[in-house]
Enzyme design. Structure first.
Site, PDB file in Angstrom:
ATOM      1  N   SER A   1      43.235  41.799  43.681  1.00 15.63           N
ATOM      2  CA  SER A   1      43.554  42.112  42.428  1.00 15.63           C
ATOM      3  C   SER A   1      43.800  40.925  41.629  1.00 15.63           C
ATOM      4  CB  SER A   1      45.085  43.035  42.699  1.00 15.63           C
ATOM      5  OG  SER A   1      45.535  43.359  41.554  1.00 15.63           O
TER       6      SER A   1
ATOM      7  N   HIS B   1      43.199  51.012  45.403  1.00 15.69           N
ATOM      8  CA  HIS B   1      42.955  49.759  44.688  1.00 15.69           C
ATOM      9  C   HIS B   1      42.596  48.582  45.801  1.00 15.69           C
ATOM     10  CE1 HIS B   1      43.788  46.256  42.235  1.00 15.69           C
ATOM     11  NE2 HIS B   1      45.137  45.948  42.918  1.00 15.69           N
TER      12      HIS B   1
ATOM     13  N   ASP C   1      39.019  52.528  41.763  1.00 16.73           N
ATOM     14  CA  ASP C   1      40.203  51.907  41.495  1.00 16.73           C
ATOM     15  C   ASP C   1      40.985  51.959  40.450  1.00 16.73           C
ATOM     16  OD1 ASP C   1      42.027  49.562  41.262  1.00 16.73           O
ATOM     17  OD2 ASP C   1      40.538  48.350  42.519  1.00 16.73           O
TER      18      ASP C   1
END
Length: 514
Positions: free
Chosen positions: A227, A483, A453
């Site tokens: 991320s 994610h 995602d």
């Protein structure tokens, strides 16, 4: 946070610092200001601090290996490297395999920004058992996060009120209230953490990682970023291309977007995840309890959220589930397909007047524990983003862009558009419109994009590869949900990532995993 006695507060701070050294293991003092010469003192890890989210000390890994913690000193201001220092909290698990085959340390950043690596790595440590055969697994609280001089803004009761506010305003009075509350929160950050917030940019954290590399004794930084951790890794590669070892970026941030474009991309991403969730719920043999068709599921959610605007329902006592909290909870559940069943349960219960499960999901997103204590996740997230991002948006800016956000997501568009006000009147100017991740001369970086995602949409992986530069980024696609990709357990993704990190085998660019 007001202090009844400054002298008492100062004495408590000194005591806390001394205790943290005893418990977590402060580094030996640098000699002659050379922080690369410091020696880390690794000791058993204490229970996470309140700013890290609280809880129990990390349990041993399977096989009995213990987690160890230490504290590294870094310059508070990297433009004055021999001035004041800041403590960076570290955690590690030693490599489990043949010492002769040990590669070095593998440093993780799990994203946020604002997430505590010291608490997150042990939670997922078992997932990286294969990587631990040749690496020490290492993570850290980035500066401003958790025990690394964690930014403090508001106290727990203030944060309860802050997260109960209407963050999706419909009239002038609600818009004024949102702006006033944002300004008040940001002023408290400056009041309580004015020393730290000028020095929490991603470039500062990247320089900390290069110091960490040297202190850990590694010639190259081997890195696993997830991320926001992909943005941090990209900035590191830009600043120190020759020091990049084997690196993996998973759940990739688009480094070419400004904050508005990033928020708009998230609106599309969360809408896609909601579409996929609704399709999944109604395609099973058992009846979907929250709708008969995918469109019916989404229509019922929209109607429910609209009703909460004027009539919240009971949540986690004594708080009520508001429209904002429910939207936040739904977004949290869309981060992982593993949470979809809880979203179905939460919505089903909420339609009957019980908002507890959706509020628990929302609390998780906001870093609130069951006992009502907040980690500093939100404070750190705002501080790092506002230090990084140059644009400062106004109510007029948001109103002008609302049609585009609503077209991208009828459910999440307003919520994410109004979130662009978070840096209103922030005390520190933002650094740039978007990060520079160009890294000519760096070793190959494996960039993993997930087509489903919601938080870092798939298109960002290609943009990261292009921005890193020719011969650096190697794209791998995972056709899945949630994610990130590695934590999905997909065998193809694991083989590609493990093969590169453990054996140096770079997958073919364009590899697709299903």
């Amino acid at each position: 946070m007001p202090n009844p006695s400054q002298s008492r507060a100062a004495a408590f701070t000194v005591t806390a610092v001394l205790l943290s050294c005893v418990l977590a293991g402060c580094s030996d003092g640098p000699k002659d200001g050379d922080l690369t010469a410091q020696k880390l003192s690794w000791k058993d890890c204490p229970a996470p601090s309140e700013s890290e989210g609280g809880g129990s000390a990390p349990s041993p890994l399977p096989g009995g290996a213990q987690w160890q913690c230490a504290t590294m000193k870094a310059p508070l201001d990297w433009s004055a490297p021999k001035g004041d220092t800041i403590d960076i909290a570290l955690i590690r698990a030693r490599a489990s395999g043949d010492p002769g085959r040990r590669i070095g340390s593998l440093v993780f950043n799990f994203g946020g920004p604002g997430g505590s690596g010291v608490t997150t790595l042990p939670a997922f440590g078992g997932d990286y058992a294969k990587l631990r055969t040749r690496y020490d697994l290492v993570s850290f609280d980035p500066r401003g996060v958790g025990r690394s001089d964690g930014v403090k803004c508001e106290d727990d009761s203030q944060l309860d009120a802050y997260f109960q506010q209407d963050a999706i305003p419909d009239d002038d009075a609600q818009r004024k209230s949102l702006v006033d509350n944002t300004k008040s929160f940001n002023a408290d950050c400056e009041k309580n953490s004015g020393r730290t917030i000028p020095h929490v940019r991603t470039t500062d954290a990247a320089r900390d990682m290069d110091l960490m590399r040297q202190v850990l004794g590694d010639d190259k930084l081997h890195y696993f970023g997830i991320s926001y951790g992909t943005e941090l890794g990209g900035v590191y590669a830009h600043l120190f291309p020759k020091n990049v070892g084997r690196a993996v970026f998973d759940g990739v941030v688009d480094p070419t977007q400004d904050p508005e474009q990033g928020a708009l991309g998230q609106a599309r991403g969360f809408q896609l995840a909601l579409d996929n969730f609704a399709e999944d719920c109604t395609s099973k043999a058992d009846p979907c309890p929250i709708g008969d068709t995918p469109q019916d599921v989404k229509d019922r959610i929209a109607k429910f959220l609209t009703g909460l605007e004027s009539k919240p329902i009971p949540g986690v006592f004594p708080r009520e589930l508001t429209q904002t909290a429910a939207t936040n909870g739904i977004a949290q559940a869309l981060y992982s397909k593993d949470f979809w069943e809880y979203l179905t349960e939460g919505l089903d219960q909420a339609y009957s007047g019980d908002g507890k499960e959706l509020m628990v999901l929302s609390d998780s997103m906001n870093g609130r524990s069951e006992d009502g204590q907040y980690s500093n996740l939100t404070a750190a997230n705002v501080s790092i983003n506002c230090a990084d991002e140059k644009p400062r948006y106004t109510v007029a800016d948001v109103e002008a862009r609302l049609p585009e956000f609503r077209a991208a997501s009828p459910l999440f568009g307003d919520y994410l558009a109004w979130g662009m006000l978070s840096c209103t009147d922030w005390a520190v100017p933002g650094a740039a419109d978007h990060p520079d991740v160009s890294a000519a001369g760096a070793a190959p970086i494996l960039v993993v994009g997930n087509t489903g995602d919601p938080a870092t949409p798939y298109e960002g992986a290609k943009k990261m590869v292009e921005a890193l530069g020719k011969g650096v980024g190697v794209e791998l696609t995972y056709k899945g949900q949630g994610h990130g990709a590695y934590d999905s357990g997909n065998k193809c993704v694991h083989n590609a990532v493990d093969g590169y990190l453990l054996n140096g085998t770079v997958p073919h660019a364009g590899t697709v995993c299903t």
